[in-house]
Design an enzyme around this catalytic site. Structure first.
Site, PDB file in Angstrom:
ATOM      1  N   HIS A  94      -7.648   9.237  -2.311  1.00 55.97           N
ATOM      2  CA  HIS A  94      -7.033   9.101  -0.986  1.00 55.97           C
ATOM      3  C   HIS A  94      -7.876   9.774   0.111  1.00 55.97           C
ATOM      4  CE1 HIS A  94      -2.909   8.978   0.962  1.00 55.97           C
ATOM      5  NE2 HIS A  94      -3.853   8.765   2.071  1.00 55.97           N
TER       6      HIS A  94
ATOM      7  N   TYR B 290       2.914   9.702  -0.124  1.00 57.40           N
ATOM      8  CA  TYR B 290       3.932   9.182   0.706  1.00 57.40           C
ATOM      9  C   TYR B 290       5.403   9.514   0.247  1.00 57.40           C
ATOM     10  CZ  TYR B 290       0.081   6.464   2.588  1.00 57.40           C
ATOM     11  OH  TYR B 290      -1.234   6.115   3.124  1.00 57.40           O
TER      12      TYR B 290
ATOM     13  N   ASP C 198       1.045  -1.166  -0.225  1.00 59.30           N
ATOM     14  CA  ASP C 198       0.052   0.051  -0.084  1.00 59.30           C
ATOM     15  C   ASP C 198       0.706   1.234   0.070  1.00 59.30           C
ATOM     16  OD1 ASP C 198      -2.770   1.324   0.640  1.00 59.30           O
ATOM     17  OD2 ASP C 198      -1.332   2.141   1.985  1.00 59.30           O
TER      18      ASP C 198
ATOM     19  N   LYS D  92      -2.536   5.917  -4.351  1.00 56.71           N
ATOM     20  CA  LYS D  92      -3.772   6.604  -3.977  1.00 56.71           C
ATOM     21  C   LYS D  92      -3.573   8.157  -4.869  1.00 56.71           C
ATOM     22  CE  LYS D  92      -3.887   4.318   0.404  1.00 56.71           C
ATOM     23  NZ  LYS D  92      -2.415   4.268   0.902  1.00 56.71           N
TER      24      LYS D  92
HETATM   25  N1  LIG Z   1      -5.767   6.147   3.631  1.00 55.39           N
HETATM   26  C1  LIG Z   1      -5.373   6.774   4.633  1.00 55.39           C
HETATM   27  O1  LIG Z   1      -5.668   7.956   4.697  1.00 55.39           O
HETATM   28  C2  LIG Z   1      -4.143   6.206   5.434  1.00 55.39           C
HETATM   29  C3  LIG Z   1      -3.972   7.050   6.663  1.00 55.39           C
HETATM   30  C4  LIG Z   1      -3.031   6.320   7.379  1.00 55.39           C
HETATM   31  C5  LIG Z   1      -2.432   5.235   7.128  1.00 55.39           C
HETATM   32  N2  LIG Z   1      -2.719   4.698   5.891  1.00 55.39           N
HETATM   33  C6  LIG Z   1      -2.087   3.489   5.442  1.00 55.39           C
HETATM   34  O2  LIG Z   1      -2.136   2.477   6.567  1.00 55.39           O
HETATM   35  C7  LIG Z   1      -0.741   1.981   6.922  1.00 55.39           C
HETATM   36  C8  LIG Z   1      -0.917   1.543   8.377  1.00 55.39           C
HETATM   37  O3  LIG Z   1      -1.311   2.757   9.268  1.00 55.39           O
HETATM   38  P1  LIG Z   1      -0.182   3.309  10.084  1.00 55.39           P
HETATM   39  O4  LIG Z   1       1.266   3.387   9.672  1.00 55.39           O
HETATM   40  O5  LIG Z   1      -0.503   4.892  10.356  1.00 55.39           O
HETATM   41  O6  LIG Z   1      -0.438   2.668  11.494  1.00 55.39           O
HETATM   42  P2  LIG Z   1      -0.401   1.075  12.303  1.00 55.39           P
HETATM   43  O7  LIG Z   1       0.052   0.099  10.972  1.00 55.39           O
HETATM   44  O8  LIG Z   1      -1.729   0.842  12.884  1.00 55.39           O
HETATM   45  O9  LIG Z   1       0.953   1.208  13.140  1.00 55.39           O
HETATM   46  C9  LIG Z   1       2.273   1.432  12.829  1.00 55.39           C
HETATM   47  C10 LIG Z   1       3.052   1.627  14.039  1.00 55.39           C
HETATM   48  O10 LIG Z   1       3.043   0.195  14.938  1.00 55.39           O
HETATM   49  C11 LIG Z   1       4.154  -0.283  15.190  1.00 55.39           C
HETATM   50  N3  LIG Z   1       3.937  -1.697  15.111  1.00 55.39           N
HETATM   51  C12 LIG Z   1       3.835  -2.355  13.681  1.00 55.39           C
HETATM   52  N4  LIG Z   1       3.788  -3.632  13.999  1.00 55.39           N
HETATM   53  C13 LIG Z   1       3.887  -3.647  15.416  1.00 55.39           C
HETATM   54  C14 LIG Z   1       4.023  -4.948  16.285  1.00 55.39           C
HETATM   55  N5  LIG Z   1       3.883  -6.206  15.984  1.00 55.39           N
HETATM   56  N6  LIG Z   1       4.308  -4.754  17.705  1.00 55.39           N
HETATM   57  C15 LIG Z   1       4.547  -3.525  18.263  1.00 55.39           C
HETATM   58  N7  LIG Z   1       4.312  -2.102  17.250  1.00 55.39           N
HETATM   59  C16 LIG Z   1       4.182  -2.485  15.955  1.00 55.39           C
HETATM   60  C17 LIG Z   1       5.266   0.408  14.332  1.00 55.39           C
HETATM   61  O11 LIG Z   1       6.194   0.811  14.899  1.00 55.39           O
HETATM   62  P3  LIG Z   1       7.885   0.046  13.965  1.00 55.39           P
HETATM   63  O12 LIG Z   1       7.717   1.009  12.858  1.00 55.39           O
HETATM   64  O13 LIG Z   1       8.627   0.284  15.179  1.00 55.39           O
HETATM   65  O14 LIG Z   1       7.571  -1.358  13.962  1.00 55.39           O
HETATM   66  C18 LIG Z   1       4.525   1.872  13.873  1.00 55.39           C
HETATM   67  O15 LIG Z   1       4.879   2.934  14.677  1.00 55.39           O
HETATM   68  C19 LIG Z   1      -0.022   3.245   6.333  1.00 55.39           C
HETATM   69  O16 LIG Z   1       1.474   2.857   6.484  1.00 55.39           O
HETATM   70  C20 LIG Z   1      -0.456   3.555   5.152  1.00 55.39           C
HETATM   71  O17 LIG Z   1      -0.071   2.728   4.210  1.00 55.39           O
HETATM   72  C21 LIG Z   1      -3.499   5.141   5.047  1.00 55.39           C
END
Ligand SMILES: NC(=O)c1ccc[n+]([C@@H]2O[C@H](COP(=O)([O-])OP(=O)(O)OC[C@H]3O[C@@H](n4cnc5c(N)ncnc54)[C@H](OP(=O)(O)O)[C@@H]3O)[C@@H](O)[C@H]2O)c1
Length: 276
Positions: free
Chosen positions: A105, A47, A42, A72
């Site tokens: 997006h 990004y 994704d 997106k």
């Molecule tokens: N469409 C939209 O508007 C939108 C908005 C936000 C996000 N997104 C997409 O969704 C993806 C995921 O969302 P997100 O990145 O915001 O948040 P997330 O996946 O909920 O959380 C990521 C965080 O969790 C930690 N983490 C990951 N695996 C872990 C584990 N097994 N144990 C403990 N901590 C863990 C990571 O730290 P470490 O790096 O230290 O592992 C990172 O700080 C984004 O990368 C993006 O592709 C889309």
């Protein structure tokens, strides 16, 4: 690999979120994720990492057609010409002829939705994307987008984790045959992983809190999750969720955390969200 069938798209239920990943680190992580078994990436124009995601894909040696790639279009680019330019630039940066899924997006009320949806459909008809969809669309806007689209929308990517009840959006997606993709699926870690229901389930199943939360997503109908990590070792951890199951009681107990109603991604350009 567990996949979700959504209006003709077959979407791997666990993908790698790449927001904040950049450059060599991003390319290496993407390549490693594909070696671990991920088949869904994704990214987004916003990004600024599409080149690196494409590099990682090529570096992995995994066949292009075996990987589901989503990108997106940013909300400032939703006019017909801007959307087209954004999609073409994304393909150029990714080094691909076509993405598997092209998403809006965020909605933008300043641009007529019919213009945006027509441009999205044209991108699909002209082969820039195999499938099209939206992101951050609450139910009312989603219904409008579905009604305007010639080709079926296949996914609505929204914030979703145990602290945010998205059952209204989920029901609307399923009714339309769409997947709901959970972003911020881990609520970015932190407090969630210390919740008693999560810790107890982790102890019982011999899994980590992160695995319990990801399993909770994937055990729901038509849900895809795209966790992000910057750590190589966590790629395997987050992927090892296909060989155990939460009980109905555990699923319900985790879902009941939704009463917290915590939204992480809320900006001045956000739409009016569904009430809870
Ligand atoms: N469409 C939209 O508007 C939108 C908005 C936000 C996000 N997104 C997409 O969704 C993806 C995921 O969302 P997100 O990145 O915001 O948040 P997330 O996946 O909920 O959380 C990521 C965080 O969790 C930690 N983490 C990951 N695996 C872990 C584990 N097994 N144990 C403990 N901590 C863990 C990571 O730290 P470490 O790096 O230290 O592992 C990172 O700080 C984004 O990368 C993006 O592709 C889309």
């Amino acid at each position: 690999m567990h996949t979700i069938d959504a209006n003709g798209a077959r979407i791997p239920a666990l993908g790698l979120g790449t927001w904040t990943l950049e450059g060599e680190g991003c390319a290496n992580l993407v390549a490693h994720a594909l070696e671990v078994g991920y088949r869904h990436l994704d990214t987004a124009a916003m990004y600024a990492n599409e080149e690196a995601v494409g590099d990682g894909l090529r570096r992995s040696g995994v066949a292009r057609d075996d990987v589901f790639v989503t990108t997106k279009v940013w909300w400032t680019d939703l006019g017909a010409d801007d959307l087209r330019r954004s999609a073409e630039t994304s393909l150029e940066k990714l080094g691909l002829d076509q993405v598997d899924l092209l998403l809006i997006h965020w909605p933008n009320p300043a641009v007529p939705l019919d213009e945006t949806i027509a441009a999205l459909n044209n991108a699909r008809t002209d082969g820039l994307a195999r499938h099209i969809g939206v992101s951050n669309f609450p139910t009312k806007l989603l219904a409008e987008a579905i009604a305007l689209s010639d080709a079926p929308l296949v996914a609505n990517q929204v914030e979703h984790h145990p602290y945010l009840d998205q059952s209204k959006v989920h029901a609307a997606c399923r009714e339309a045959g769409m997947a709901m993709t959970s972003y911020c699926p881990l609520a970015r870690g932190g407090d969630l992983f210390a919740e008693r229901v999560i810790v107890e389930a982790a102890g019982k199943h011999g899994r980590t809190p992160g695995q319990i939360v990801l399993r909770w997503h994937l055990q729901q109908d038509g849900i895809v999750a795209i966790p992000r990590t910057t750590k190589r070792e966590r790629l395997a951890e987050n992927f090892a969720i296909f060989d155990f199951a939460l009980t109905d009681a555990e699923m319900q107990a985790i879902s009941s955390l939704g009463a917290t109603n915590m939204r992480i991604c809320d900006y001045d350009f956000s739409p009016s969200w569904d009430s809870h």
